[in-house]
Design a protein around this motif. Structure first.
Motif, PDB file in Angstrom:
ATOM      1  N   PRO A  73    -168.368 -37.706  -4.201  1.00 35.17           N
ATOM      2  CA  PRO A  73    -168.184 -39.130  -3.429  1.00 35.17           C
ATOM      3  C   PRO A  73    -168.026 -40.232  -4.632  1.00 35.17           C
ATOM      4  CG  PRO A  73    -170.445 -38.487  -3.451  1.00 35.17           C
ATOM      5  CD  PRO A  73    -169.749 -37.276  -4.005  1.00 35.17           C
ATOM      6  N   GLY A  74    -167.039 -41.054  -4.365  1.00 34.89           N
ATOM      7  CA  GLY A  74    -166.673 -42.047  -5.294  1.00 34.89           C
ATOM      8  C   GLY A  74    -167.005 -43.475  -4.599  1.00 34.89           C
ATOM      9  N   PRO A  75    -166.236 -44.662  -5.213  1.00 31.66           N
ATOM     10  CA  PRO A  75    -166.554 -46.029  -4.753  1.00 31.66           C
ATOM     11  C   PRO A  75    -166.120 -45.928  -3.323  1.00 31.66           C
ATOM     12  CG  PRO A  75    -164.723 -45.898  -6.036  1.00 31.66           C
ATOM     13  CD  PRO A  75    -165.177 -44.605  -6.332  1.00 31.66           C
ATOM     14  N   ILE A  76    -166.697 -47.093  -2.658  1.00 30.88           N
ATOM     15  CA  ILE A  76    -166.582 -47.316  -1.262  1.00 30.88           C
ATOM     16  C   ILE A  76    -165.207 -48.136  -1.440  1.00 30.88           C
ATOM     17  CG2 ILE A  76    -166.859 -49.217   0.538  1.00 30.88           C
ATOM     18  CD1 ILE A  76    -169.070 -47.082   0.210  1.00 30.88           C
ATOM     19  N   ASN A  77    -164.400 -47.561  -0.319  1.00 29.07           N
ATOM     20  CA  ASN A  77    -162.853 -47.950  -0.255  1.00 29.07           C
ATOM     21  C   ASN A  77    -162.684 -49.226   0.287  1.00 29.07           C
ATOM     22  OD1 ASN A  77    -160.201 -48.160  -0.453  1.00 29.07           O
ATOM     23  ND2 ASN A  77    -159.669 -46.120   0.210  1.00 29.07           N
ATOM     24  N   THR A  78    -162.576 -50.235   0.059  1.00 27.70           N
ATOM     25  CA  THR A  78    -162.545 -51.543   0.678  1.00 27.70           C
ATOM     26  C   THR A  78    -161.345 -51.749   1.283  1.00 27.70           C
ATOM     27  OG1 THR A  78    -162.120 -52.746  -1.328  1.00 27.70           O
ATOM     28  CG2 THR A  78    -164.398 -52.732  -0.479  1.00 27.70           C
ATOM     29  N   PHE A  79    -160.252 -50.782   0.949  1.00 28.66           N
ATOM     30  CA  PHE A  79    -158.704 -51.041   1.094  1.00 28.66           C
ATOM     31  C   PHE A  79    -158.493 -50.357   2.604  1.00 28.66           C
ATOM     32  CE2 PHE A  79    -158.382 -51.565  -3.308  1.00 28.66           C
ATOM     33  CZ  PHE A  79    -157.632 -52.643  -3.230  1.00 28.66           C
ATOM     34  N   ARG A  80    -159.707 -49.611   2.995  1.00 26.09           N
ATOM     35  CA  ARG A  80    -159.635 -48.851   4.416  1.00 26.09           C
ATOM     36  C   ARG A  80    -160.520 -49.511   5.459  1.00 26.09           C
ATOM     37  NH1 ARG A  80    -158.074 -43.210   4.164  1.00 26.09           N
ATOM     38  NH2 ARG A  80    -158.506 -43.242   6.290  1.00 26.09           N
ATOM     39  N   LYS A  81    -160.069 -49.519   6.679  1.00 27.25           N
ATOM     40  CA  LYS A  81    -160.903 -50.019   7.694  1.00 27.25           C
ATOM     41  C   LYS A  81    -162.141 -49.256   7.664  1.00 27.25           C
ATOM     42  CE  LYS A  81    -158.129 -52.022  11.507  1.00 27.25           C
ATOM     43  NZ  LYS A  81    -157.447 -51.737  12.514  1.00 27.25           N
ATOM     44  N   GLY A  82    -163.120 -49.861   8.036  1.00 25.06           N
ATOM     45  CA  GLY A  82    -164.649 -49.284   7.935  1.00 25.06           C
ATOM     46  C   GLY A  82    -165.172 -48.906   6.638  1.00 25.06           C
ATOM     47  N   THR A  83    -164.357 -49.268   5.560  1.00 32.30           N
ATOM     48  CA  THR A  83    -164.777 -49.023   4.096  1.00 32.30           C
ATOM     49  C   THR A  83    -165.677 -47.832   3.886  1.00 32.30           C
ATOM     50  OG1 THR A  83    -166.855 -49.986   4.675  1.00 32.30           O
ATOM     51  CG2 THR A  83    -165.050 -51.498   3.526  1.00 32.30           C
ATOM     52  N   PRO A  84    -164.631 -46.572   4.078  1.00 34.50           N
ATOM     53  CA  PRO A  84    -165.377 -45.385   3.872  1.00 34.50           C
ATOM     54  C   PRO A  84    -165.546 -45.059   2.434  1.00 34.50           C
ATOM     55  CG  PRO A  84    -162.978 -44.911   4.358  1.00 34.50           C
ATOM     56  CD  PRO A  84    -163.332 -46.631   4.766  1.00 34.50           C
ATOM     57  N   GLU A  85    -166.220 -44.230   2.140  1.00 35.17           N
ATOM     58  CA  GLU A  85    -166.458 -43.666   0.809  1.00 35.17           C
ATOM     59  C   GLU A  85    -165.167 -42.856   0.404  1.00 35.17           C
ATOM     60  OE1 GLU A  85    -170.809 -42.340  -0.620  1.00 35.17           O
ATOM     61  OE2 GLU A  85    -169.608 -40.832   0.061  1.00 35.17           O
ATOM     62  N   SER A  86    -164.869 -43.142  -0.770  1.00 36.05           N
ATOM     63  CA  SER A  86    -163.698 -42.242  -1.384  1.00 36.05           C
ATOM     64  C   SER A  86    -164.143 -40.912  -2.108  1.00 36.05           C
ATOM     65  CB  SER A  86    -163.015 -43.125  -2.632  1.00 36.05           C
ATOM     66  OG  SER A  86    -163.701 -43.339  -3.681  1.00 36.05           O
ATOM     67  N   ARG A  87    -163.411 -40.007  -2.049  1.00 41.58           N
ATOM     68  CA  ARG A  87    -163.867 -38.476  -2.295  1.00 41.58           C
ATOM     69  C   ARG A  87    -162.956 -38.016  -3.267  1.00 41.58           C
ATOM     70  NH1 ARG A  87    -167.918 -36.307   1.712  1.00 41.58           N
ATOM     71  NH2 ARG A  87    -169.231 -38.068   1.894  1.00 41.58           N
ATOM     72  N   ALA A  88    -163.327 -37.230  -4.283  1.00 39.49           N
ATOM     73  CA  ALA A  88    -162.466 -36.402  -4.984  1.00 39.49           C
ATOM     74  C   ALA A  88    -162.805 -34.636  -4.903  1.00 39.49           C
ATOM     75  CB  ALA A  88    -162.766 -36.885  -6.594  1.00 39.49           C
ATOM     76  N   ASP A  89    -161.821 -34.174  -4.462  1.00 37.41           N
ATOM     77  CA  ASP A  89    -162.276 -32.677  -4.121  1.00 37.41           C
ATOM     78  C   ASP A  89    -162.563 -31.810  -5.608  1.00 37.41           C
ATOM     79  OD1 ASP A  89    -162.150 -33.175  -1.430  1.00 37.41           O
ATOM     80  OD2 ASP A  89    -160.038 -32.464  -1.280  1.00 37.41           O
ATOM     81  N   PHE A  90    -163.283 -30.977  -5.549  1.00 38.18           N
ATOM     82  CA  PHE A  90    -163.279 -29.974  -6.570  1.00 38.18           C
ATOM     83  C   PHE A  90    -163.508 -28.593  -6.095  1.00 38.18           C
ATOM     84  CE2 PHE A  90    -167.710 -29.190  -6.993  1.00 38.18           C
ATOM     85  CZ  PHE A  90    -168.353 -30.306  -6.546  1.00 38.18           C
ATOM     86  N   THR A  91    -163.363 -27.579  -6.990  1.00 37.47           N
ATOM     87  CA  THR A  91    -163.413 -26.031  -6.740  1.00 37.47           C
ATOM     88  C   THR A  91    -164.291 -25.617  -7.566  1.00 37.47           C
ATOM     89  OG1 THR A  91    -161.472 -26.195  -5.546  1.00 37.47           O
ATOM     90  CG2 THR A  91    -162.355 -23.971  -5.903  1.00 37.47           C
TER      91      THR A  91
END
Lengths: 668, 276
Positions: free
Chosen positions: A238-256
């Motif tokens: 999980p990363g910063p809250i994305n204020t550029f998206r409606k509903g301000t979802p949490e941004s994410r970075a996938d990893f394996t």
């Protein structure tokens, strides 16, 4: 044509010369030259080392045992005295006293946690971030039309602002309650109070395929259940809250994560980076980019991975996503590129305000040894950065902060105090706190070795330390004594179940007690005329509480705000400041407006030492190589001390006096 | 292809030799100058200079017309249409030389990438070494890795069976060309790891590969070829990316070459009498 050709040749030569000059300048570009005497022309040198939470009694004992030769040397040259801390003795309050030379009435920081009287909702006291006020919505995207804002809530002018105005070179390294850093010429990097990329004081991530039921009520991180399938684990960071998206979802970075079929080793693949870790290993810092607005807006942070276990259970801890100092997303330094210069010199480093992840230890995600390893990483970085600053220090003021003693005293008091409810007689970590003091002696030795005779050195701490045996639920006590009323039986949180029409008093923060005052609180019922009597009544009752377990007084002192504070922000102060006796402290639940069933409980948590008590019980330390003349020095004396050392008079609003000045009667 | 690479690499090595211990910006500037000149010469001899000159004159004339008759909407629109059309023509005339330029440019950029794209390991720096097996060969558990004195293998092997891949983390200890030896039944492969504190060194992340990969050979001039009967498909060493510092900014080498070669090209076009 001929003319044109000549012109072409001439311009080509000129161009080549120009390019050559540019290249020479670029090729010969050196790092910033060390600072010499500032524009003010002073050669005066002063170094202040702030060891958060260093206790005078422990220090004295270890000095007597000969374990701290550098502290002993310093105390013999100028003196060693207890340093009166702030009321309440909390780091943001205490360091704000230090920074401004004022008490909380002047700088406006009364506790880690304040409340909004309009909503009775708690918030962190030192900084506030606001999103863009004007936006436009296009589909699922929200585009800002005005910039967001991060502001420092500490009021009052910092002493280094006066130094800067007088042209004195100043470096302020990680002083608490200074995020965002002030806008002046002093070189600063922010400390305690600096958020991670999620806007919290540090949210770790933990990925495991073990039973996650034991991780409940987490406040310092998130646990993600994962499956190991074909020796692979997939996760999302999980990363910063994305204020550029409606509903301000949490941004994410996938990893394996690729796990070897037999060996205790794994490879983490995240974005374009790959790292291999053995079980029990920490990675270096890894840069993570979160895409907020495709192709237009990214936010970069840094993390470290810790491969706790590969099998039988998969366990991977990831640090909070720290602000990348080489490209900071938030204003963590002044000038803006200062954090980048440090990173260039010593590598990436923790930027979150309190880098030691005590929450991960408290919440059983990290074990004692693992937490110690993590704090050793932090300390290693701090030592590198101290080396960087000492190497470039030529004149003016250098302030350097280290929080290691504070954090280790909080987490390992239980290992050395047989009276503590969480004491483990078999613990191999009994010397952790002692060793932290010895490490700080090493730090001090390094500083003393780097200076010449005309440098004034001050070593101080913001408060001392004491055991935290029993937790007191102030709000529950107020309820049981008829000062607070609930709408239901639940313990609630954030005062959600409080009946404000009948509640006369409530507790917020670690030492604050507020009346539900008419004209101030949104549903105030206590008239201004009844205030004094009610405060006296509550104070008397609080002082009379005895612990049913051992008969000890739980609260040793209660202050009315107007008795101890002065300044323009007195109106925002809690009405009463509760000073707990040694061994007692407000419970974690009560500080955020919860009402647990019992008033007192044993503290069996790893967080076992504390200082959120009566200020006189937990003074800090003060040592200098210059004679300390003040009889009873206090944190608020430090700002006038620094100014006077550089020939600048004490400023309006400052309540202290220089510690190097002979004390006259009535001075303090 | 391998021999061709050897010749080109030899040439670049020769040109870079005097600059190896200097700031990389110097050698990049030289290559940018060379690229600028090569591009000018190619442009001059592969383009119709007369037509380009005429087209540019027309565009200039219509721009002049725009400024003269800015109040006459009909003329303005017609001039804009003509400017647009002649711009298309200009692009058409520039297309052929561009295509001719592409081949030498790509070859040069591939070479430059192998010198400036990545750097050797520094002492105490770690990197991942990956070995990929060909289908149907050895099993991953048959493979062991031994390092010479200047390198430490820090982790046990990390095997990813469905990708036929095995990885280790190594750490450099001393500068110089350090040895790694991969052992598997009937085959031993030695791989050089370059450890250097400073100076320009040609490195390729794809360190060794079987001879069949034409694209790999083309794109990795420093690539070492494995014997045809090797069971190993490729060996990668994750050398760190290199960035060039200009005025405390870290800039990718390609940006520098792009900007400087354009600057040199325009600066020297008069000297080479080229209409661009």
């Amino acid at each position: 044509m001929m003319q044109s050709s000549k012109f072409g040749l001439r311009s080509a030569i000129l161009f080549s010369v120009y390019i050559a000059v540019m290249l020479v300048s670029a090729g010969c570009g050196q790092n910033e030259a060390p600072s010499h005497a500032g524009p003010g022309g002073t050669d005066k040198k002063m170094i202040i080392i702030g060891f958060d939470g260093m206790d005078p009694n422990i220090l004295k004992n270890l000095m007597a045992e000969g374990k701290l030769p550098n502290f002993k040397k310093l105390s013999e040259s100028g003196g060693f005295k207890p340093l009166a801390t702030s009321i309440p003795p909390q780091s943001p309050v205490a360091w704000s006293n230090f920074i401004t030379g004022m008490n909380p009435g002047g700088h406006g920081i009364f506790d880690f946690i304040h409340r909004d009287p309009e909503r009775i909702f708690p918030y962190l006291s030192t900084s506030r971030s606001e999103s863009a006020s004007k936006t436009v919505k296009i589909g699922k995207w929200v585009l800002p039309l005005s910039p967001g804002k991060v502001s420092l809530l500490r009021q009052g002018k910092a002493f280094w602002e006066y130094l800067s105005e007088n042209g004195i070179e100043t470096t302020i390294f990680r002083v608490p309650a200074n995020f965002p850093t002030t806008d002046d010429k002093a070189r600063q990097i922010s400390g305690m109070g600096t958020p991670d990329m999620q806007g919290t004081y540090g949210t770790y991530s933990y990925y495991t395929d073990e039973d996650t039921d034991k991780f409940e009520n987490l406040s310092g991180g998130k646990v993600f259940p994962v499956d190991v399938f074909k020796n692979r684990v997939r996760g999302r960071l999980p990363g910063p809250i994305n204020t550029f998206r409606k509903g301000t979802p949490e941004s994410r970075a996938d990893f394996t994560v690729f796990i070897d079929p037999e060996n205790p080793v794994a490879k983490v693949s995240v974005q374009d980076k790959e790292i291999i870790l053995k079980e029990g290993e920490w990675s270096d810092w890894i840069r993570i980019n979160y895409e907020l607005l495709p192709y237009m807006q990214k936010a970069g942070g840094i993390v470290r991975f810790y491969l706790k276990e590969v099998r039988p259970n998969f366990k991977l801890y990831v640090t909070p996503v720290n602000i990348d100092p080489s490209d900071p997303a938030l204003p963590i330094s002044t000038p803006k590129d200062y954090s980048g210069k440090i990173a260039e010199s010593v590598g990436l480093f923790y930027t979150q305000g309190i880098p030691e992840d005590s929450k991960a230890l408290s919440e059983l995600v990290l074990e004692d040894g693992e937490f110690l390893d993590q704090t050793n990483i932090v300390f290693g970085e701090e030592q590198d950065m101290l080396g960087y600053e000492l190497g470039r220090f030529r004149s003016g003021l250098l302030f350097f902060y280290i929080g290691r003693v504070d954090q280790l005293s909080h987490m390992f008091w239980r290992t050395m105090d047989p009276k503590h409810p969480a004491y483990d007689s078999g613990s191999k970590l009994k010397l952790v706190i002692e060793n932290a003091y010895i490490e700080m002696d090493g730090v001090l030795g390094r500083v003393l070795d780097s200076i010449n005779g005309d440098t004034t050195v001050i070593v101080l701490s913001d408060h001392g330390f004491a055991p935290f045996y029993r937790a007191f639920n102030l709000n529950t006590w107020l309820k049981d004594n008829g000062y607070a009323h609930l709408t239901g039986d639940s313990e609630g949180e954030f005062f959600q179940n409080v009946d404000w029409d009948r509640t006369r008093a409530y507790g917020v923060g670690f030492n604050g007690l507020y009346l539900n005052l008419k004209g101030r609180e949104f549903k105030g019922i206590v008239g201004p005329g009844d205030r004094e009597q009610l405060l006296d009544e509550i104070s008397e009752k609080l002082l009379s509480i005895r612990d049913p377990k051992n008969g000890e007084q739980i609260i040793s002192r209660v202050y009315k705000a107007e008795e101890i504070y002065s300044g323009p922000y007195l109106k925002d102060a809690p009405d009463l400041i509760v000073g707990y006796n040694k061994g007692y402290r407000a419970s974690w639940e009560t500080v955020l407006g919860s009402f647990p069933k019992e008033i007192l409980r044993d503290n069996r948590q790893k967080w076992s030492g504390d200082h959120l008590m009566e200020a006189a019980l937990v003074p800090g330390i003060l040592l200098s190589n210059k004679e300390i003349k003040s009889e009873n020095p206090a944190l608020s004396d430090m700002a006038p001390t620094v100014l006077e050392e550089f020939g600048i008079p004490k400023q309006e609003g400052m309540i202290g006096e220089s510690i190097f000045k002979d004390e006259k009667p009535g001075n303090k | 292809m391998q021999n061709f690479n050897r010749v080109i690499s030899g040439f670049f090595n020769l040109v870079i030799s005097p600059f190896k211990t200097m700031d990389p910006i110097w050698s990049l500037a030289l290559f940018s100058l060379i690229i600028g000149i090569i591009m000018l010469i190619i442009f001059r001899y592969t383009s119709d200079q007369q037509k380009i000159r005429e087209t540019k004159s027309k565009i200039r004339a219509y721009i002049f017309e725009l400024s003269l008759f800015k109040d006459e909407i009909g003329i303005v629109l017609s001039a804009q249409k003509n400017i647009f059309n002649y711009n298309l023509k200009y692009i058409k005339y520039a297309l052929k030389p561009m295509l001719f330029m592409m081949i030498p440019l790509v070859l040069i950029l591939i070479q430059l990438e192998s010198w400036y794209g990545h750097r050797p390991l520094k002492p105490d720096e770690s990197a991942i070494v990956s070995l990929k097996l060909r289908e149907g060969g050895h099993t991953l558990s048959d493979i062991t890795l031994k390092a010479g004195e200047g390198i430490i293998v820090e982790t046990p092997p990390l095997r990813i069976p469905d990708q036929n891949e095995i990885d280790w983390r190594i750490r450099a200890r001393e500068t110089g060309d350090q040895d790694l030896t991969f052992n598997m039944p009937g085959e031993e492969i030695r791989q050089k790891v370059i450890v250097s504190e400073k100076g320009l060194v040609q490195v390729s992340r794809l360190a060794s590969a079987s001879a069949s990969g034409f694209t790999d050979t083309l794109l990795n001039p420093a690539l070492r070829h494995l014997p045809g009967d090797s069971q190993v498909e490729q060996i990668k060493i994750n050398y760190p990316a290199k960035s060039i510092e200009i005025y405390k900014w870290h800039v990718h080498w390609l940006v520098i070459v792009f900007v400087l070669s354009i600057v040199f090209g325009f600066a020297l076009k008069g000297l080479f009498r080229v209409e661009i």
